[in-house]
Design a protein around this motif. Structure first.
Motif, PDB file in Angstrom:
ATOM      1  N   VAL A 187       0.151  -6.630  -0.782  1.00 24.06           N
ATOM      2  CA  VAL A 187      -0.701  -5.819   0.082  1.00 24.06           C
ATOM      3  C   VAL A 187       0.065  -5.414   1.334  1.00 24.06           C
ATOM      4  O   VAL A 187       0.900  -6.155   1.840  1.00 24.06           O
TER       5      VAL A 187
ATOM      6  N   TRP B  68       2.482   7.403  -1.804  1.00 28.19           N
ATOM      7  CA  TRP B  68       2.901   6.410  -2.791  1.00 28.19           C
ATOM      8  C   TRP B  68       3.501   7.084  -4.021  1.00 28.19           C
ATOM      9  O   TRP B  68       3.122   8.187  -4.396  1.00 28.19           O
TER      10      TRP B  68
ATOM     11  N   GLY C  70      -1.631   8.757   0.522  1.00 30.11           N
ATOM     12  CA  GLY C  70      -2.433   7.540   0.471  1.00 30.11           C
ATOM     13  C   GLY C  70      -3.312   7.407   1.695  1.00 30.11           C
ATOM     14  O   GLY C  70      -4.433   7.885   1.714  1.00 30.11           O
ATOM     15  N   GLU C  71      -2.761   6.812   2.756  1.00 31.54           N
ATOM     16  CA  GLU C  71      -3.560   6.484   3.927  1.00 31.54           C
ATOM     17  C   GLU C  71      -2.967   7.105   5.192  1.00 31.54           C
ATOM     18  O   GLU C  71      -1.770   7.256   5.314  1.00 31.54           O
TER      19      GLU C  71
ATOM     20  N   VAL D 153      -4.137  -2.415   2.528  1.00 30.86           N
ATOM     21  CA  VAL D 153      -4.182  -1.637   1.293  1.00 30.86           C
ATOM     22  C   VAL D 153      -3.388  -2.340   0.203  1.00 30.86           C
ATOM     23  O   VAL D 153      -2.427  -3.051   0.471  1.00 30.86           O
ATOM     24  N   ARG D 154      -3.822  -2.133  -1.024  1.00 33.34           N
ATOM     25  CA  ARG D 154      -3.118  -2.643  -2.201  1.00 33.34           C
ATOM     26  C   ARG D 154      -1.830  -1.840  -2.343  1.00 33.34           C
ATOM     27  O   ARG D 154      -1.862  -0.599  -2.299  1.00 33.34           O
ATOM     28  N   ALA D 155      -0.697  -2.495  -2.477  1.00 31.61           N
ATOM     29  CA  ALA D 155       0.584  -1.791  -2.502  1.00 31.61           C
ATOM     30  C   ALA D 155       1.236  -1.920  -3.874  1.00 31.61           C
ATOM     31  O   ALA D 155       0.858  -2.766  -4.678  1.00 31.61           O
TER      32      ALA D 155
ATOM     33  N   ASP E 191       5.240   5.685  -8.055  1.00 31.06           N
ATOM     34  CA  ASP E 191       5.468   4.502  -8.888  1.00 31.06           C
ATOM     35  C   ASP E 191       6.876   3.952  -8.706  1.00 31.06           C
ATOM     36  O   ASP E 191       7.094   2.750  -8.748  1.00 31.06           O
TER      37      ASP E 191
ATOM     38  N   LYS F 208      -8.712   4.720  -2.457  1.00 33.89           N
ATOM     39  CA  LYS F 208      -8.731   3.907  -3.678  1.00 33.89           C
ATOM     40  C   LYS F 208      -7.857   2.667  -3.564  1.00 33.89           C
ATOM     41  O   LYS F 208      -8.041   1.710  -4.295  1.00 33.89           O
ATOM     42  N   ARG F 209      -6.896   2.675  -2.632  1.00 34.87           N
ATOM     43  CA  ARG F 209      -6.064   1.488  -2.437  1.00 34.87           C
ATOM     44  C   ARG F 209      -6.565   0.588  -1.315  1.00 34.87           C
ATOM     45  O   ARG F 209      -6.030  -0.476  -1.064  1.00 34.87           O
TER      46      ARG F 209
END
Lengths: 325, 325
Positions: free
Chosen positions: A37, B136, B81-82, B32-34, B138, B19-20
């Motif tokens: 995270v 983000w 993302g954010e 946030v989920r990373a 992949d 969503k993250r």
């Protein structure tokens, strides 16, 4: 100096590679390897509001802006990662001043294990520094939110309070009879606050249930914990650990020392809750990270902030009435 | 309105869940989920330098600050993302103005699939908005850097150039004989630039070797590509696709239209290189993302920027001599 040249000079000064960093300054964006995270906080300092250049060097300003953002990462129990800096320079600002500011920030970044990897430099109406710091943790379970306190938890605070506010009063010209070393300590608490990264991680690992950094003053920050955790938090004013010299400065200012310790901002200590059974573990973990702990209150069912005097009676501080439940 | 109340009002206005996002505003930091790689850019707008409130609404300013940062994410080929926002309000700024600024930003965030999840609101010497956006991907392989151009690559640019600079000239009071709709288009190009998120991802996926967003003007941004890719980039001025109305505004300003298109900033189009063999794939991918492509030059061994006229002869633009190799 043209903006692009200044940016290049700043980039050249920032050669500390971050362990997650794939690409630092110089492209459209910085790129870092991610995982677990990401924990991100923003802090902004503006000339004339948060500091004046009459009492702060540019290096102080750089240090302080990064320290404030890193302190939030510490209060989550996360590990600092990367910092992104927006620097707004007023007309006539020198290249030298901008580079000193960045150097002050970079020195703290090195101590905190944080890499400055991106940002923006522009002109503007006055000196403004905004720092966005991302920290990392393997999973959300390792983090400590403001919202996790439970009724019966003890309230603890690291280190010593009121020092930064005393430093501010001295910089504003207050006369107080202090030994030169003591005076310098208080000025440093205000100009060069130290974010408690190691203590934050240690407290998180030792079972702190909620945590916040002391940026607005213990009274206000305890009220934040109470609100987010949906319970009442009481603070025993007599149990606050005050920074050495706060008594002298408070007397010189005609204020009560405990009140000054409870309301002074920018100490960047950590305020946290923990179950009574975690007390020895917490103290040991904090000591291992170089931090002392004072147990200054507790959480209970209810809402709002309750300030108590030495006899356990409710105290009202002027301007803080609205924090009561 | 006290700062904490304004922050609460802003938080209440930002209810778009990312969503993250595990934790948005209200704690010490957003969480946030990373995963994969994080791509982060900062853009800052200051009153009197990047805009004036005589010609920009607060919503325009919010939109534009986020658009500039999102455009950098687009130029990496990443997915937004954010966003983290530092808002510095001058003395006397109204709550209404601050909320309008945030609403303008939030509307664009919604269109771009970006969540505003943290920030800071403080007083300061003037209106300053700094936006840090994390995007983000992949893996790093999905991204396109400024440094990837190879000798023989073609240089392409999306959309149309010069529109934002023409909008700026019109807002500054330049008189030009334009149909009202055309004039409004040019003003919108300046006040409400659109970050090309989908086109950036499409171009990255279709084999663009290097990419940058057109924030400083094609000439300067092509020079950045040349420098980071360590080669020479040539731009055929006659092949630039100019925004409709640029010819009229340039004539009214006594300037050459192609020169205005090559040097005008803040178009936020994408400038990129690709191998000649990727040309059809690139055009198809861009079209699929709603963007046209003009092929305006190429990369070759050497260094610096080379501007060419319609006859293929070198052109020198005043003030741009230093960009030549």
């Amino acid at each position: 100096m043209p903006e692009l040249e200044l940016i290049a000079a700043i980039e050249a000064a920032l050669r500390r590679p971050g362990k997650r960093v794939l690409t630092g300054p110089g492209d459209d964006a910085a790129v870092v390897r991610a995982g677990g995270v990401a924990v991100t906080s923003v802090d902004t300092l503006a000339e004339g509001v948060h500091f004046t250049l009459a009492t702060h060097s540019h290096a102080d300003v750089g240090h302080k802006a990064l320290a404030a953002a890193l302190s939030d990462i510490a209060a989550m129990g996360a590990e600092p990662g990367e910092a992104y800096v927006a620097l707004v320079l007023p007309p006539g600002a020198s290249e030298q001043a901008a580079l000193e500011l960045v150097a002050g920030m970079d020195e703290l970044a090195g101590e905190a294990g944080c890499a400055i990897v991106g940002g923006d430099v522009t002109g503007g109406p006055g000196l403004v520094v905004s720092v966005t710091v991302t920290g990392w943790a393997d999973s959300e379970e390792q983090l400590v939110y403001r919202s996790g306190a439970r009724p019966g938890d003890l309230l603890g605070a690291t280190g010593a309070l009121g020092g930064s506010e005393c430093g501010r009063l001295l910089l504003d010209g207050l006369e107080a009879e202090l030994a030169p070393d003591r005076r310098d300590e208080l000025l440093a608490r205000h100009r060069r606050p130290v974010p408690l990264i190691a203590a934050g991680k240690a407290l998180a690992g030792a079972g702190a249930t909620a945590m916040i950094d002391v940026s607005d003053g213990v009274a206000t920050d305890a009220a934040h914990l109470a609100e987010r955790s949906e319970l009442e938090v009481s603070v025993r004013m007599a149990d606050l650990a005050l920074a050495p010299g706060v008594d002298v400065v408070a007397a010189a200012a005609g204020r009560d020392a405990a009140e000054l310790g409870a309301t002074g901002g920018e100490d960047y200590e950590l305020l946290f809750t923990a179950a009574p059974g975690s007390r020895p573990t917490i103290e040991e973990a904090a000591a291992g990270a170089g931090a002392s702990v004072a147990w200054i209150g507790e959480a209970a069912s209810g809402s709002g902030l309750r300030l108590l005097d030495a006899a356990g009676q409710p105290v009202t501080l002027r301007g803080y009435e609205h924090l009561a439940g």
